[in-house]
Design a protein around this motif. Structure first.
Motif, PDB file in Angstrom:
ATOM      1  N   LEU A   1       1.601  -1.188  -0.069  1.00  0.00           N
ATOM      2  CA  LEU A   1       0.012   0.066   0.359  1.00  0.00           C
ATOM      3  C   LEU A   1       0.705   0.832  -0.074  1.00  0.00           C
ATOM      4  O   LEU A   1       1.753   1.040   0.925  1.00  0.00           O
ATOM      5  CB  LEU A   1      -0.757   0.231   1.480  1.00  0.00           C
ATOM      6  CG  LEU A   1      -1.757  -1.192   1.310  1.00  0.00           C
ATOM      7  CD1 LEU A   1      -2.781  -1.199   3.162  1.00  0.00           C
ATOM      8  CD2 LEU A   1      -2.591  -1.128   0.568  1.00  0.00           C
ATOM      9  N   PHE A   2       0.650   2.589  -0.692  1.00  0.00           N
ATOM     10  CA  PHE A   2       1.433   3.553  -0.844  1.00  0.00           C
ATOM     11  C   PHE A   2       0.738   4.757  -1.441  1.00  0.00           C
ATOM     12  O   PHE A   2      -0.419   4.682  -1.258  1.00  0.00           O
ATOM     13  CB  PHE A   2       2.190   3.537  -1.968  1.00  0.00           C
ATOM     14  CG  PHE A   2       3.079   2.871  -2.799  1.00  0.00           C
ATOM     15  CD1 PHE A   2       4.638   3.165  -1.546  1.00  0.00           C
ATOM     16  CD2 PHE A   2       3.887   1.297  -2.945  1.00  0.00           C
ATOM     17  CE1 PHE A   2       5.578   2.447  -1.392  1.00  0.00           C
ATOM     18  CE2 PHE A   2       4.571   0.795  -3.305  1.00  0.00           C
ATOM     19  CZ  PHE A   2       5.746   1.313  -2.374  1.00  0.00           C
ATOM     20  N   ASP A   3       0.829   5.479   0.258  1.00  0.00           N
ATOM     21  CA  ASP A   3      -0.145   6.707   0.631  1.00  0.00           C
ATOM     22  C   ASP A   3       0.993   7.924  -0.651  1.00  0.00           C
ATOM     23  O   ASP A   3       1.492   8.351   0.067  1.00  0.00           O
ATOM     24  CB  ASP A   3      -0.382   6.957   1.797  1.00  0.00           C
ATOM     25  CG  ASP A   3      -1.356   7.763   2.304  1.00  0.00           C
ATOM     26  OD1 ASP A   3      -1.200   8.784   1.525  1.00  0.00           O
ATOM     27  OD2 ASP A   3      -2.279   7.682   3.568  1.00  0.00           O
ATOM     28  N   VAL A   4       0.148   8.471  -1.238  1.00  0.00           N
ATOM     29  CA  VAL A   4       0.985   9.445  -1.924  1.00  0.00           C
ATOM     30  C   VAL A   4       0.327  10.897  -1.269  1.00  0.00           C
ATOM     31  O   VAL A   4       0.451  11.791  -1.732  1.00  0.00           O
ATOM     32  CB  VAL A   4      -0.026   9.442  -3.770  1.00  0.00           C
ATOM     33  CG1 VAL A   4       0.989   8.302  -3.400  1.00  0.00           C
ATOM     34  CG2 VAL A   4      -1.360   9.515  -3.740  1.00  0.00           C
ATOM     35  N   ARG A   5      -0.183  10.856  -0.543  1.00  0.00           N
ATOM     36  CA  ARG A   5      -0.699  12.072   0.107  1.00  0.00           C
ATOM     37  C   ARG A   5      -0.014  12.988   0.837  1.00  0.00           C
ATOM     38  O   ARG A   5       1.442  11.982   0.667  1.00  0.00           O
ATOM     39  CB  ARG A   5      -1.675  11.636   1.276  1.00  0.00           C
ATOM     40  CG  ARG A   5      -3.485  11.422   0.257  1.00  0.00           C
ATOM     41  CD  ARG A   5      -4.365  11.325   2.206  1.00  0.00           C
ATOM     42  NE  ARG A   5      -3.868  10.449   2.933  1.00  0.00           N
ATOM     43  CZ  ARG A   5      -3.775  10.174   3.585  1.00  0.00           C
ATOM     44  NH1 ARG A   5      -4.855  11.338   4.379  1.00  0.00           N
ATOM     45  NH2 ARG A   5      -3.282   9.551   4.921  1.00  0.00           N
ATOM     46  N   SER A   6       0.478  13.789   1.398  1.00  0.00           N
ATOM     47  CA  SER A   6       1.588  14.649   1.693  1.00  0.00           C
ATOM     48  C   SER A   6       1.575  13.961   3.495  1.00  0.00           C
ATOM     49  O   SER A   6       1.234  13.706   3.960  1.00  0.00           O
ATOM     50  CB  SER A   6       1.290  16.351   2.397  1.00  0.00           C
ATOM     51  OG  SER A   6       0.041  16.069   3.324  1.00  0.00           O
ATOM     52  N   PRO A   7       2.981  14.223   3.794  1.00  0.00           N
ATOM     53  CA  PRO A   7       3.604  13.451   4.826  1.00  0.00           C
ATOM     54  C   PRO A   7       2.620  13.628   5.829  1.00  0.00           C
ATOM     55  O   PRO A   7       2.149  12.830   7.172  1.00  0.00           O
ATOM     56  CB  PRO A   7       4.365  14.592   5.125  1.00  0.00           C
ATOM     57  CG  PRO A   7       5.166  15.249   3.102  1.00  0.00           C
ATOM     58  CD  PRO A   7       4.105  15.172   3.078  1.00  0.00           C
TER      59      PRO A   7
END
Length: 348
Positions: free
Chosen positions: A19-25
């Protein structure tokens, strides 16, 4: 470009996908899917800038600026996904953002075009939030026996709960989920959870215990640090079966000092004590400050228990009308065995 493969939250097993979350840190830190990796395409500042352009200029201008920012990052994003895929060749890659919109779609499509097969999560992390809310709505409709562990500050309730959970008992460790020990000193040495992260932790644990007719919790207030405890657990605090733990005062003092490690958190402890200045008699406050200056932390803890925490607990205890079982112990091992024996009698 329109044939991007998607997956729904109901079909997503977190342990079987990368799973990759591409939202901001910042978004990721507040709340993310279990086991997800952060693959931010925008920094916090870049996200704020593009959001401002979207609101004040146009969607098209925001997209154009987004492309300018993301373009140079694509090789690094590609390499990060490729590296994880090589570590887990049997797992498919899932990309998600806030609502299953442009951020995750653009990255997933681009990676597919250059040879890395990726799926997009339908509805983004918002679909997971909806799943949590739906689960809680269903969960509260089923009656469960709730066993409540209570006692004065320092009676080792958290330690006992952790041991019980490790032995397979249906424990809901609310303080651990909240990343907070539940007092004005509670965030010392902890990483406090956001409300969304807390509810995610609670959801994942309740799913594990969905078929359990009983739950074991610690007696908590409505708020633990910055998170709010759901009403169905708070109601159990008053209507459930109560086990009251009592241990010698000196053991409580020793335990609290071990848990908070004051020599490692001197400034935070001073700050927390100062916050209580209006709630503690002036003479006691002076004694506390002198003890802090001398680093006599056992005396600090003793004064706080005697003059703040114990009176506060005894006042709150008057609200209970249900019966409780009182257990006395002179060591952690002794009181743990007594608690476990009592729970075995009670549990359905």
């Amino acid at each position: 470009m329109n044939n991007l493969e998607t997956i729904s939250i109901d079909d997503l097993d977190f342990s079987k996908y990368i799973l990759f979350d591409v939202r901001s840190p910042k978004e990721f830190e507040e709340f993310h899917l279990p086991n997800a990796l952060n693959l931010s395409i925008f920094t916090n500042d870049e996200r704020a800038e593009i959001g401002t352009i979207y609101k004040q200029v146009s969607k098209e201008a925001a997209i154009e600026r987004g492309l300018e920012v993301v373009g140079p990052k694509l090789p690094v994003l590609f390499q990060k996904i490729k590296t994880e895929k090589e570590k887990n060749p049997d797992k498919k890659v899932v990309i998600y953002c806030a609502r299953g919109g442009l951020r995750s779609k653009s990255i997933a499509q681009t990676m597919n075009m250059i040879g890395l097969q990726c799926l997009q999560l339908e509805g983004g992390i918002r679909s997971y939030r909806k799943q949590i809310e739906s689960f809680f709505d269903r969960y509260i409709k089923t009656q469960r026996q709730i066993i409540v562990l209570e006692g004065h500050t320092g009676t080792m309730k958290t330690e006992i709960l952790e041991r019980l959970q490790n032995e397979g008992y249906p424990v809901i460790n609310l303080e651990k989920m909240a990343g907070h020990k539940g007092s004005i000193f509670g965030r010392i040495g902890e990483q406090p959870s956001s409300q969304k992260k807390f509810e995610s932790n609670l959801f994942e644990r309740l799913k594990e215990l969905e078929n359990s007719p009983s739950l074991i919790i610690e007696s908590e207030s409505k708020r633990i640090g910055r998170v709010i405890v759901p009403d169905f657990l708070l109601e159990g605090k008053y209507s459930g079966t109560r086990i009251h733990i009592e241990v010698p005062f000196h053991l409580r003092v020793h335990y609290i000092c071990n848990v908070y490690k004051p020599l490692l958190h001197k400034d935070e402890i001073v700050e927390a004590v100062n916050k209580l200045s209006k709630r503690i008699p002036v003479a006691v406050m002076e004694d506390l400050k002198d003890s802090l200056q001398c680093q006599n932390y056992e005396k600090v803890v003793s004064l706080l228990l005697e003059n703040y925490y114990d009176p506060k607990y005894e006042y709150a205890e008057q609200k209970y009308e249900s019966d409780c079982v009182k257990l006395h112990g002179d060591s952690l091992e002794n009181i743990y065995l007594k608690v476990k024996k009592q729970i075995n009698r009670l549990i359905v």
